[in-house]
Design a protein around this motif. Structure first.
Motif, PDB file in Angstrom:
ATOM      1  N   ALA A 307      49.335  34.629  42.359  1.00 38.47           N
ATOM      2  CA  ALA A 307      48.864  33.814  41.240  1.00 38.47           C
ATOM      3  C   ALA A 307      49.344  34.377  39.905  1.00 38.47           C
ATOM      4  CB  ALA A 307      47.339  33.731  41.266  1.00 38.47           C
ATOM      5  N   ALA A 308      49.283  35.704  39.757  1.00 38.14           N
ATOM      6  CA  ALA A 308      49.647  36.320  38.477  1.00 38.14           C
ATOM      7  C   ALA A 308      51.117  36.119  38.147  1.00 38.14           C
ATOM      8  CB  ALA A 308      49.317  37.807  38.506  1.00 38.14           C
ATOM      9  N   ASP A 321      42.629  29.784  40.001  1.00 36.72           N
ATOM     10  CA  ASP A 321      43.064  30.870  40.888  1.00 36.72           C
ATOM     11  C   ASP A 321      42.076  32.024  40.850  1.00 36.72           C
ATOM     12  OD1 ASP A 321      45.361  29.483  41.599  1.00 36.72           O
ATOM     13  OD2 ASP A 321      46.564  30.367  39.986  1.00 36.72           O
ATOM     14  N   ARG A 322      41.584  32.355  39.661  1.00 35.57           N
ATOM     15  CA  ARG A 322      40.605  33.442  39.564  1.00 35.57           C
ATOM     16  C   ARG A 322      39.346  33.111  40.354  1.00 35.57           C
ATOM     17  NH1 ARG A 322      41.967  33.440  33.795  1.00 35.57           N
ATOM     18  NH2 ARG A 322      43.294  35.244  33.305  1.00 35.57           N
ATOM     19  N   ASP A 327      36.447  38.135  43.633  1.00 33.56           N
ATOM     20  CA  ASP A 327      36.318  39.547  43.243  1.00 33.56           C
ATOM     21  C   ASP A 327      37.688  40.103  42.860  1.00 33.56           C
ATOM     22  OD1 ASP A 327      35.650  42.150  42.862  1.00 33.56           O
ATOM     23  OD2 ASP A 327      35.115  42.573  44.950  1.00 33.56           O
ATOM     24  N   LEU A 328      38.015  40.014  41.569  1.00 35.57           N
ATOM     25  CA  LEU A 328      39.328  40.504  41.120  1.00 35.57           C
ATOM     26  C   LEU A 328      39.418  42.020  41.228  1.00 35.57           C
ATOM     27  CD1 LEU A 328      39.820  38.234  37.965  1.00 35.57           C
ATOM     28  CD2 LEU A 328      40.865  37.982  40.215  1.00 35.57           C
ATOM     29  N   ALA A 329      38.309  42.703  40.935  1.00 32.81           N
ATOM     30  CA  ALA A 329      38.320  44.162  41.052  1.00 32.81           C
ATOM     31  C   ALA A 329      38.539  44.575  42.502  1.00 32.81           C
ATOM     32  CB  ALA A 329      37.020  44.743  40.517  1.00 32.81           C
ATOM     33  N   GLY A 330      37.938  43.846  43.427  1.00 32.95           N
ATOM     34  CA  GLY A 330      38.152  44.141  44.840  1.00 32.95           C
ATOM     35  C   GLY A 330      39.576  43.887  45.278  1.00 32.95           C
ATOM     36  N   ALA A 331      40.197  42.839  44.689  1.00 30.98           N
ATOM     37  CA  ALA A 331      41.589  42.545  45.028  1.00 30.98           C
ATOM     38  C   ALA A 331      42.509  43.686  44.592  1.00 30.98           C
ATOM     39  CB  ALA A 331      42.022  41.239  44.372  1.00 30.98           C
ATOM     40  N   LEU A 332      42.103  44.417  43.551  1.00 35.88           N
ATOM     41  CA  LEU A 332      42.906  45.540  43.055  1.00 35.88           C
ATOM     42  C   LEU A 332      42.403  46.872  43.592  1.00 35.88           C
ATOM     43  CD1 LEU A 332      43.498  44.471  39.347  1.00 35.88           C
ATOM     44  CD2 LEU A 332      45.172  44.527  41.203  1.00 35.88           C
TER      45      LEU A 332
END
Length: 980
Positions: A307-308, A321-322, A327-332
């Motif tokens: 997505a980014a 997409d977000r 959980d964006l922190a979990g994705a990273l």
């Protein structure tokens, strides 16, 4: 068609090996019950390094010895040339095309142009021609690789509506592209691009005859010939295609965006889409190939990166997409972002991350195209004795043998003092002498070279005159350099220069036996190192080349340019951490991947069309724009960023200048927003550790030194000119007179203001002392004196010109001033020496003394800079002139009575400003009193330093605060105590 993909988060080669071994990629999904069945499998991979890694993966899967498939690296035709196909080497191609470029440049110089008086200039010096040849080779290879037709070049400028100078370029390209195939045919060779295409075509023709599965894996099919091979394999019943990092999470809108977006060529999946389209498949028809074990990378990371890095028109869907990722922190999770202050801090943080990975037993690699960063990290890891396998190797010109070869060329053809000393001190330059004799000779030569420049051609004589050790060294050095030195001053072919250079190089090292006398190639003995062999190979390749002729003086720079692009690599090591370029890291799997140098212009590199075609020309001609390479780099970035642990690093400044974060860094952090905070915090831990490990305990600044040597060691003699230094900076007198330290002259020292003063003093002494100022032809006599004395500066033509002009400027003023003075008796350059109270011998040289018709004496001092003021003289800051008068009064001047009355103390400023000559009296009738008072102050100062408790204080009374530029300020650590 059987087309599979391995997800970015899975180990590509491990998955491939497991699925071949278990039969998944065999027809029908069943492997024959034959222990030698794997030997019937053929696998094509993008690089030879990946091929070696896949062989290891098969051994891991088998758990012991096993038959291996036939594994070949695509594009490695140089390693296994086709039968009867000799490949054109890079060195030969550079020389041949550089010769063509020089001929073109010479023709342009002679050719008239439409615009009257206009000249078309093409760099044609040896190194410039080679650099242009490198760019031309890249263009030729690109056109041949992408199978464009040079016939389309005609009329290209008109079609693209470009400026006239591009027409000149295309005219040359038409000549070059017509001449180049003829040369290849004449020598019976093909280019590397042709060899790769021929090998791909031969492999495609063999597909149907394959005895077992034939697999092409890890290729993006960016080359047409490779794309045809992939299609042939895909259409074969035994064929399998395995794509790397195919984005199965992308929806139809994302794939459509790759068709329409202007920035699509820079997208990680752009090459994948082109290949899938060429195979006639829909994205959904690409089947995932499951890994034998989960890699531990959350699929959310793949969705986040997909997505980014969407094409710009599709970023409007980021909010959705977000929400979909959640959980964006979990994705990273497992990702660390390191944003260092500069490259040094970045390298330190990377080294610590790699040190931590080694301690944890992880497989770790630094992936970066930034070679300076790689070298910094490799150096930092030496702190912990961690072995490094650096795939980038070392540029030949930076290796010991490469440096020595460059120095040999430079010195033999007129190098300066720095090159001479570097050559003589090089550890491998023995010249047939033992270490002790060489060291003694080098020490003598270094003293010889410190000071004024030695003129061209005078080095041999200077060494012979410098002492026995230097003369013995000269007996070895000069004959060693002679083969190349005798070519100086004339034009010569590159082959002739290389042969002579090779012989000189071998003679300098003396641990090399000269091999082929025609090529100057060297047979390695004790110097059997990879870099020495590479230098010898380069001489051997250049030896037969007769196409390019250059001035011999161009050879050092041309040879340096020819070494560029040649890399010396050590054999791969399994017991070391890895430093890899993005291409070498492709398909490799690591527990911890560190992606360094993520700045625009570094990773990705800025698109550069080169000097031979503009972007518009490339587009109309039908070859890929430079942005296409960004897409390939983006794919490598995404693949490497899917390791279980990933550290992304960048430096905010490089070489002191602000940098711009890589577009991928910007996209990830912008998309993740606050979700990236944890990743930033993980990166900050490495930065904190790097700063702590570099932190040194606070050290209190030293106190201002005031050493108190014993009286027996204190100076008992001073020159008049040193008294001002004793007043202003006593420590400097201590360092010179007590410690015996003299400033080291620089190499090939340029004439200084002091030298200018000496010259002008000498001119005035001759002109006045010999009475030339009284003649009617005073102007001519002044000019004659100037010309004679300027002749001593043959080693410094710039000083001759500048100072000659300055003396010409003051000539009329000097003559006018002298004619306006009463007739006098002149004493010039008068030596004085006298013992004064306190046991100090004071000596000096008085520039001039005039005894007038009235019998009174005027003491004169010439100044080529600002003359001291009356206040500076009276306050003992500038005591030289009154001290000289006091010495006259003490009877220190032979032939001048001690009781002669003093008329004046005068400074004469020569060309110090707009006024050519300025006579500036600082004392008249009070001159005798000023001289007596100044001498009394000196006597008191001498008495002060005869007290054992009184020290020589650093920077005691510097006028106007002074600057830290004294000869001994560093010894006194003045910067520390003054600013601490």
């Amino acid at each position: 068609m059987r087309v599979y993909s391995v997800d970015p988060g899975e180990p590509f080669l491990g998955t491939l090996a497991a699925r071949v071994a278990d039969g998944t990629l065999w027809p029908g999904g069943v492997r024959p019950d034959d222990p030698l069945a794997l030997a019937d499998v053929t696998i094509y991979l993008p690089t030879q390094r990946a091929a070696r890694a896949l062989a290891g993966a098969f051994l891991d899967v088998a758990g012991g010895p096993t038959a291996l498939p036939r594994i070949r690296g695509l594009g490695d035709a140089e390693d296994e040339p086709l039968a009867g196909a000799a490949i054109m080497g890079l060195t030969e191609a550079r020389v041949v095309l550089a010769s063509l470029i020089r001929s073109w440049a010479a023709a342009l110089e002679r050719a008239p142009r439409a615009e009257e008086g206009a000249r078309v200039l093409v760099p044609s010096a040896g190194p410039d021609a080679v650099r242009l040849a490198d760019d031309l080779i890249a263009l030729l290879e690109q056109v041949e690789t992408q199978e464009a037709d040079w016939a389309d070049l005609h009329g290209l400028v008109e079609r693209a509506d470009l400026a006239e100078h591009w027409q000149i370029t295309t005219e040359f390209l038409e000549i070059a592209t017509g001449t180049w195939p003829d040369h290849l045919a004449q020598v019976g060779k093909v280019t590397a691009a042709t060899a790769r295409r021929m090998e791909a075509e031969a492999a495609a023709a063999e597909v149907e005859a394959a005895p077992g599965p034939i697999i092409v894996a890890g290729s993006t099919g960016s080359i047409p010939a490779t794309r045809r091979l992939i299609r042939a394999i895909a259409e074969s019943p035994m064929g399998v295609v395995v794509l790397p990092g195919f984005d199965r999470t992308a929806d139809g809108a994302a794939w459509s965006a790759l068709q329409e977006a202007t920035d699509a060529p820079g997208h990680p999946q752009y090459g994948m889409k082109q290949l899938v389209d060429a195979l006639g498949l829909a994205p959904a028809e690409v089947v995932p190939l499951a890994a034998p074990e989960p890699a531990g990378v959350a699929p959310a990371r793949t969705r986040l990166m997909s997505a980014a890095l969407k094409p710009a028109p599709a970023t409007g869907a980021w909010l959705a997409d977000r929400d979909a990722i959640g959980d964006l922190a979990g994705a990273l999770d497992g990702v660390a972002l390191v944003e260092a202050a500069d490259e040094r801090e970045e390298a330190a943080a990377i080294a610590l991350a790699m040190r931590e990975a080694v301690a944890l037993g992880e497989r770790v690699a630094l992936v970066t195209p930034h070679r300076p960063l790689a070298r910094r990290v490799s150096h930092a890891l030496k702190r912990w004795q961690i072995a490094v396998d650096d795939s980038g190797g070392d540029p030949l010109g930076a290796t010991p043998a490469g440096i020595l070869a460059r120095l040999v060329a430079s010195v033999a053809l007129g190098g300066g003092a720095a090159e001479w000393l570097a050559l003589l001190k090089h550890p491998a330059a023995s010249f047939g002498l033992d270490a002790a004799d060489k060291a003694k000779g080098v020490a003598k030569v270094e003293r010889l070279l410190r000071g004024p420049r030695i003129g061209a051609g005078k080095m041999h004589g200077a060494m012979l005159a410098a002492g026995e050790e230097a003369a013995r060294l000269a007996e070895w050095v000069m004959p060693a350099l002679a083969p190349l030195a005798r070519l100086a001053g004339r034009d010569a072919g590159v082959g002739e220069l290389a042969r002579a250079h090779g012989r000189a190089f071998a003679a300098v090292v003396r641990t090399l036996d000269t091999g082929d006398a025609d090529t100057g190639a060297a047979d390695m003995s004790r110097a059997d190192t990879a870099d020495a062999r590479a230098v010898a190979d380069l001489f051997a390749e250049l030896g037969p080349r007769a196409e390019l002729t250059i001035p011999a003086g161009d050879w050092p720079a041309t040879f340096d340019t020819l070494m560029r692009g040649i890399v010396v690599r050590s054999p791969p090591r399994d017991d070391a951490v890895r430093i890899l370029g993005p291409l070498e890291a492709r398909l490799q799997a690591f527990d911890h991947a560190i992606l360094g140098g993520l700045n625009e212009g570094t990773w990705p590199q800025l698109p550069d069309a080169g000097p031979w075609m503009s972007r518009g020309m490339m587009s109309d001609f039908g070859i890929d724009l430079p942005e296409r390479r960004i897409g390939l780099s983006a794919h490598d970035f995404v693949m490497a960023a899917h390791a279980p642990r990933v550290t992304l690093t960048r430096a905010k400044k490089a070489a002191g200048e602000p940098t711009v974060a890589s577009r991928w860094w910007q996209r990830l952090t912008a998309f993740a927003g606050e979700g990236a905070d944890a990743a930033v915090e993980r990166g900050r831990r490495y930065l904190d550790l790097a700063r702590r490990i570099e932190t040194r305990p606070r050290v209190d600044p030293p106190r201002r030194p005031a050493p108190t040597p014993p009286l027996a060691a204190r100076p008992t003699a001073l020159r008049v000119t040193e008294v001002a230094r004793l007043v202003r900076d006593p420590y400097a007198v201590y360092a010179r007179r007590v410690l015996g330290l003299e400033p080291l002259d620089p190499l090939e020292a340029d004439p200084t203001a002091g030298d200018r003063g000496e010259l002008m003093h000498a001119v005035m002494a001759r002109f006045v002392g010999e009475g030339h100022h009284r003649g009617g032809d005073a102007e001519a006599r002044f000019a004659a004196v100037v010309d004679e004395l300027l002749g001593t500066l043959d080693h410094a033509p710039e000083a001759q010109a500048l100072w000659g002009a300055r003396l010409k400027f003051i000539a009329a003023g000097v003559i006018e001033a002298e004619r306006g003075r009463p007739p006098s008796v002149h004493h010039v350059e008068v030596p004085v020496r006298h013992d004064i109270a306190g046991g100090l011998e004071l000596s000096g040289r008085i520039d001039r003394m005039d005894i007038g018709p009235d019998g009174r004496l005027e003491v004169i001092d010439y100044k080529t800079g600002r003359a001291p003021t009356r206040k500076e003289v009276a306050t003992f800051f500038e005591p030289q002139l009154p001290l000289e008068a006091a010495l006259v009064a003490a009877g220190a001047v032979e032939g001048v009575p001690a009781d002669i009355p003093l008329a004046a103390l005068t400074y004469v400023a020569l060309g110090a400003g707009r006024e050519p000559v300025a006579w500036q009296p600082v004392a008249g009738d009070d001159a005798a009193d000023l001289a007596a008072e100044t001498m009394a102050r000196l006597v008191r100062l001498v008495a002060h330093y005869r007290d054992p408790s009184k020290g020589y204080l650093s920077r005691a009374r510097l006028q106007f605060g002074g600057t830290l530029d004294g000869d001994y300020d560093h010894l006194a650590r003045a910067a520390e105590w003054q600013n601490g």
